[in-house]
Enzyme design. Structure first.
Site, PDB file in Angstrom:
ATOM      1  N   CYS A  52     -21.435  65.411 -69.321  1.00 42.43           N
ATOM      2  CA  CYS A  52     -22.598  64.713 -68.741  1.00 42.43           C
ATOM      3  C   CYS A  52     -22.481  64.611 -67.222  1.00 42.43           C
ATOM      4  CB  CYS A  52     -22.713  63.322 -69.372  1.00 42.43           C
ATOM      5  SG  CYS A  52     -23.758  62.171 -68.466  1.00 42.43           S
ATOM      6  N   CYS A  55     -22.480  61.070 -65.873  1.00 40.62           N
ATOM      7  CA  CYS A  55     -21.185  60.415 -66.125  1.00 40.62           C
ATOM      8  C   CYS A  55     -20.166  60.809 -65.060  1.00 40.62           C
ATOM      9  CB  CYS A  55     -20.659  60.791 -67.506  1.00 40.62           C
ATOM     10  SG  CYS A  55     -21.801  60.424 -68.867  1.00 40.62           S
ATOM     11  N   CYS A 399     -33.726  74.244 -58.198  1.00 43.25           N
ATOM     12  CA  CYS A 399     -33.736  74.034 -59.653  1.00 43.25           C
ATOM     13  C   CYS A 399     -33.679  75.370 -60.408  1.00 43.25           C
ATOM     14  CB  CYS A 399     -35.003  73.269 -60.040  1.00 43.25           C
ATOM     15  SG  CYS A 399     -35.387  73.293 -61.794  1.00 43.25           S
ATOM     16  N   CYS A 402     -36.698  75.996 -62.673  1.00 39.70           N
ATOM     17  CA  CYS A 402     -37.899  76.402 -61.928  1.00 39.70           C
ATOM     18  C   CYS A 402     -37.856  77.897 -61.627  1.00 39.70           C
ATOM     19  CB  CYS A 402     -38.015  75.611 -60.624  1.00 39.70           C
ATOM     20  SG  CYS A 402     -38.049  73.809 -60.837  1.00 39.70           S
TER      21      CYS A 402
END
Length: 490
Positions: A52, A55, A399, A402
């Site tokens: 994660c 995290c 991104c 994207c």
């Protein structure tokens, strides 16, 4: 050689510090969670997954907070990929999930700041009683002479209001500091006649423009006390911080940023706040709230959201207004010590003479490609054309999703290029203000702005395949599409 040795020692010290911080975080699992958690009066637990990203971002601050809180509050973590039973039992399905435990019992989800300083500040409030018993004047002064505001109830031991007050303290202790006394005479210097509740504002925010304490006069209930604290806690011009900014920004807010630091520079911090108070106290009833803030805490925000670099104003305060609707204004005139420039700025704001600040790229000179480029300055002219359907992608240049979508989106635009009623467009949401009504939390985010209903944009939730985009547009457009020059039948 000495220089190399010094660098090696420094690196070793940093590594040792990091290792110690990690050791301060207790690692729990299915086999030992129940009995080890029960050994700690107050504990903050992070349920996480090693993969994660959020995290990983939180972990250094979590470890640092654990080091600072060592001896008072235990911090622990549970790897949910290896301890599914424990995580499932506490509802950990999205990561990271932070929960507060008292003697091993789940006390609720942690909803405080996620910086090391914020976690320390929040968790210190979790230790000790819900409300501190004050017996003497010395106890009272020691309690209210604090960096944060203080709420103190004065009740006779058999008072019906005391149990309700203590109930409120138990429910609200995560947000506020509570104390109580069975000697109402301690409250008499603050206009308390018999029994009641006093809210003491932080001493560092004391000024001649408002009272240092506020008396609660109503019957004590949890709801009414919560309302009283909310309405009076911050006063006329509070200190905006990274921890309280979300609570303060629910209203239209003018903020004055400068080198504010009540611990290292209390005199300078009070000097500029008093200059601000002298002016804004005359505008307090006009629906605008006010605050002061340390500009070093908000450097990126000032630059990215308001276009204010640190060279502007140098040592002088910077001033912004941000409304609940997202409208932004900046004071371009230099801040004057007599407050006259701030007064002119406020007069212009209430007269509707200020021009909104909009973060925007330049409007492209040529915009003839199938995918139209939209910037904040051209949003109204392109997307809000009343007779056009517009499919708009909010993207980030960095991104990967994207970039993967790009050839599909271009092909869609090429197929609809000859359709006079629809526009396929994109906006770089990292370089332009996102308009009101469009919720962009990640990338890409795609909305359809239908003709005649520009105030009701529709979020695209389908897959990112060409056929699904076409199917969506056929369903939402009021007129038949023109695909590859051929008008579709309804």
């Amino acid at each position: 050689m000495m220089r190399c040795g010094g660098v090696a020692l420094l690196l070793a010290a940093v590594a040792l510090t990091t290792l110690c911080e990690r050791r301060d975080v207790l690692e729990l699992g299915d086999a030992d969670f129940d009995y080890l958690a029960a050994e700690h009066e107050t504990m903050l637990v992070m349920f996480y997954a090693p993969w994660c990203g959020h995290c990983k971002k939180l972990s250094p601050d979590f470890a640092k907070a654990a080091s600072w809180l060592k001896g008072s509050v235990q911090l622990a973590k549970v790897d949910c990929t290896a301890n599914a039973d424990t995580c499932r039992g506490f509802g950990a399905s999205a990561y990271p999930l932070l929960k507060v435990f008292r003697n091993g019992v789940d006390s609720g989800t942690y909803d405080g700041p996620r910086t090391a300083e914020g976690m320390v500040h929040y968790m210190k409030k979790q230790t000790g009683p819900d409300s501190v018993l004050l017996r003497t004047e010395e106890d009272l002064q020691a309690f209210i002479n604090n960096y944060d505001a203080s709420i103190v109830g004065f009740f006779q031991p058999d008072s019906a209001g005391l149990p309700e007050y203590l109930k409120a303290a138990a429910l609200l202790r995560e947000q506020f500091r509570f104390a109580h006394s069975s000697d109402p005479s301690l409250g008499q210097p603050y206009s308390l006649q018999q029994q009641g509740v006093l809210l003491f504002r932080p001493p560092r925010l004391s000024s001649r423009f408002e009272e240092d304490s506020v008396l609660y006069k109503d019957h004590v209930t949890v709801a009414s006390l919560r309302r009283f604290i909310r309405d009076n806690l911050y006063g006329l011009c509070p200190h905006l911080t990274l921890e309280n900014k979300e609570r303060l920004r629910v209203r239209d807010l003018l903020t004055v940023y400068y080198d504010l630091d009540y611990r290292l520079n209390p005199t300078g911090s009070k000097y500029w706040r008093n200059r601000v108070l002298k002016v804004v106290s005359r505008y307090s009833s006009r629906g605008l709230s006010f605050a002061v803030a340390n500009k070093n805490d908000f450097l990126s925000e000032l630059e990215e959201d308001f276009g204010l670099g640190m060279s502007e104003g140098a040592e002088l305060p910077l001033v912004t207004i941000q409304t609940r609707l997202g409208h932004k204004y900046t004071m371009r005139e230099e801040f004057t010590r007599d407050g006259s420039s701030l007064e002119r700025f406020l007069d212009d704001y209430f007269s509707g003479l200020l021009k909104r600040y909009i973060k925007s790229q330049s409007i492209p000179e040529n915009n003839n490609s199938p995918v139209k480029v939209v910037v904040a300055e051209s949003f109204e002219d392109v997307v809000n054309q009343p007779d056009k359907d517009v499919l708009l992608q909010f993207f980030s240049p960095r991104c990967p999703h994207c970039k993967k979508l790009s050839p599909v989106y271009i092909e869609l635009a090429q197929q609809l290029y000859l359709d006079p009623n629809i526009i396929i467009a994109e906006m770089d949401a990292t370089a332009n203000d996102v308009p009101l009504g469009y919720d962009v939390q990640g990338f890409p985010t795609i909305y359809f702005a239908p003709a005649g209903k520009k105030d009701q944009p529709i979020r695209y939730e389908g897959t990112r395949e060409l056929k699904d985009f076409v199917k969506f547009l056929k369903r939402e457009s009021r007129r038949p599409l023109v695909l590859n020059g051929v008008r579709e039948e309804l």
